[in-house]
Every structure is written in C-alpha cells, then in structure tokens.
Design a protein around this motif. Structure first.
Motif, short mmCIF file in Angstrom:
data_model
loop_
_atom_site.label_atom_id
_atom_site.label_comp_id
_atom_site.label_asym_id
_atom_site.label_seq_id
_atom_site.Cartn_x
_atom_site.Cartn_y
_atom_site.Cartn_z
N LEU A 136 0.81 -1.21 0.00
CA LEU A 136 0.00 0.00 0.00
C LEU A 136 0.85 1.27 0.00
O LEU A 136 0.41 2.31 -0.49
CB LEU A 136 -0.93 0.00 1.22
N VAL A 137 2.07 1.19 0.55
CA VAL A 137 2.94 2.38 0.58
C VAL A 137 3.24 2.85 -0.85
O VAL A 137 2.93 3.99 -1.21
CB VAL A 137 4.23 2.08 1.35
N PRO A 138 3.84 2.00 -1.71
CA PRO A 138 4.08 2.47 -3.08
C PRO A 138 2.80 2.61 -3.90
O PRO A 138 2.73 3.46 -4.78
CB PRO A 138 5.00 1.39 -3.67
N ALA A 169 10.11 -0.60 -2.16
CA ALA A 169 9.61 0.75 -1.89
C ALA A 169 8.80 0.79 -0.60
O ALA A 169 8.81 1.79 0.13
CB ALA A 169 8.75 1.24 -3.06
N GLY A 170 8.09 -0.30 -0.30
CA GLY A 170 7.35 -0.36 0.96
C GLY A 170 8.28 -0.46 2.14
O GLY A 170 8.09 0.22 3.17
N THR A 171 9.31 -1.29 2.03
CA THR A 171 10.27 -1.46 3.12
C THR A 171 11.08 -0.19 3.35
O THR A 171 11.44 0.14 4.49
CB THR A 171 11.21 -2.64 2.81
N GLN A 172 11.37 0.53 2.28
CA GLN A 172 12.16 1.75 2.41
C GLN A 172 11.45 2.81 3.25
O GLN A 172 12.12 3.66 3.86
CB GLN A 172 12.50 2.29 1.02
N PRO A 229 12.20 6.16 10.47
CA PRO A 229 12.86 6.31 11.78
C PRO A 229 14.03 7.29 11.75
O PRO A 229 14.25 8.04 12.71
CB PRO A 229 13.33 4.89 12.10
N TRP A 230 14.79 7.29 10.66
CA TRP A 230 15.92 8.22 10.54
C TRP A 230 15.41 9.66 10.51
O TRP A 230 15.98 10.54 11.16
CB TRP A 230 16.72 7.91 9.28
N TRP A 281 16.22 -2.72 -0.03
CA TRP A 281 16.40 -3.81 -0.98
C TRP A 281 17.11 -5.00 -0.34
O TRP A 281 16.72 -6.15 -0.55
CB TRP A 281 17.20 -3.32 -2.18
N VAL A 282 18.14 -4.72 0.46
CA VAL A 282 18.90 -5.80 1.09
C VAL A 282 18.03 -6.58 2.07
O VAL A 282 18.06 -7.81 2.11
CB VAL A 282 20.15 -5.22 1.80
#
Length: 236
Positions: free
Chosen positions: A32-34, A172-175, A181-182, A202-203
């Motif tokens: 849902l994020v991207p 893109a969702g994980t990013q 947080p950063w 990606w990793v």
C-alpha cells in the motif's frame, strides 16, 4: 501402475486456511505504501499540473512514470496473492503469473529508464542512482530467469527467482520503514545517508526472500530435481 502412482506430483501445503493468508495480507499492506504514492502521482499527472522543479521530471515525459506505477502496482498486488499456498494448486496461479510477471518486468525496465534519462533530484545523488541501476537490473533479470525456468518446467527455480524479483519490487514499501525512523530521530538524511537507507530496503527484502526460499526447500515443496510434473505439463 496404479491410479494413485500415475498422478502427477504437485506442491502441497498443510497450512491452516487462515494462517496461509497472513503472508499475502502482510505483503498487500506493505504494498500500500508504493501503491498509494503511485496513485497520488497518477492523479497529479491527470490533473494537468503546473510544472515545478519537483514534478518536472514526471510531467514533461509522463509515459515511463505511468508504465512504472501501473506495472509496479499490478506486480505488487497480484504477486502478494501468489504467496497463498492454496492458490498455487489452481489455474488462477498461472493466469495471475502471466499478468504479474510482465507487469513486474515493465516496472523494472521503466524504472531503469527513469534512472538513466530523467533529471533526478539532487537529494538522490550518484550513489543512489548506481544502486537503483543494480537492483533494477537484478529485478528484471530475476523475472527473465524465472520465465526461462518455468518454460522448461523447473518449478523450484521459477518460484525462487520470482520470489527474489518480487522482493526487489516491493522494496519501496520497506524503504518507508528504513527512512522514517531516521527522519524522526535525525532529520533529513544527506545524499550518502539516503543512499544507504534506500539500499537497506532492498537488502532486507532480499534477505527475507532467501529465508523464504530455503524454508520451501526444507519443507520439500518441490521435487529434489526442481521439477514438478503436473506444473510443467500445465504450463506447456
């Protein structure tokens, strides 16, 4: 030969009917994020927006943007459903795969095009551009290898490479979870920090994909040879 021994071997699952949908549901939520971000971008392009420094690369030449967003959306949502074990035993899995795989390939190729030829913002930097080229190429290559594998009936390799391609496409969702947080703790990342945080998405996804692939192998979902007679015959 008995009737039972003549039946083709197909991957089976003993997952609980509800538990087997937890992974697809989680992947759809992550998608849902991207998907939402892409929908907002398409809405902006459809409204004939005023060209600004922030949207010029999208408005001036929207074709690859539209292809990327539509392809990524179809790949993310249909791909999530491919992780439902019960659907892999039905024709729907093959039909959805024939739609999702080309969509994912188009998303990867259009993303590469935009990286190479669009005027990207200064906040991205050259390092992130190189990282995008690496992972975009890896995504496209994974889908191609998966297609070649399924054409020769190698279900195990097909599943593994499509899982890797999907993991890259869903980054893109994980990013959002590596960047947010950063931002909250340290503020806007600089060019190098942004590149590292984006690469982390990606990793992380690829690491999870490898765990999933190895668990499938440990459960013996496919024959040791990597071939499923029933699946191969149905796809030829």
């Amino acid at each position: 030969m008995t009737e039972a021994s003549a039946r083709p071997t197909v991957p089976r699952t003993t997952a609980h009917p509800i538990r087997e949908w937890l992974a697809p549901a989680g992947l759809i939520l992550l998608s849902l994020v991207p998907v939402v971000a892409g929908s907002l971008r398409l809405t902006e392009l459809a409204s004939d927006p005023v060209v600004t420094a922030d949207n010029a690369r999208f408005v001036v030449f929207p074709a690859p943007v539209v292809v990327h967003i539509v392809g990524a959306t179809v790949f993310a949502l249909l791909g999530a459903l491919q992780f439902a074990p019960s659907l892999r035993r039905y024709r729907w899995h093959r039909i959805a795969g024939r739609i999702a795989a080309p969509a994912g390939f188009l998303a990867a190729v259009s993303g590469l095009w935009m990286t190479l030829f669009s005027d990207l913002p200064a906040s991205d930097g050259q390092a992130l551009g190189v990282i995008r080229l690496v992972f975009g190429t890896a995504m496209a290559a994974s889908i191609v290898v998966a297609f070649i594998a399924i054409r020769r009936g190698d279900i195990r390799s097909h599943s593994a490479w499509m899982t890797r391609g999907y993991a890259i496409g869903l980054a893109a969702g994980t990013q959002a979870f590596t960047l947010t947080p950063w931002l909250l703790l340290f503020g806007m990342p600089d060019v190098n920090e942004r590149a590292v945080l984006m690469a982390a998405g990606w990793v992380i996804n690829l690491a999870v994909a490898e765990v999933v692939i190895r668990r499938r192998d440990a459960r013996g979902m496919f024959r040791a040879s990597g071939r499923s007679v029933g699946g191969a015959a149905a796809l030829r």
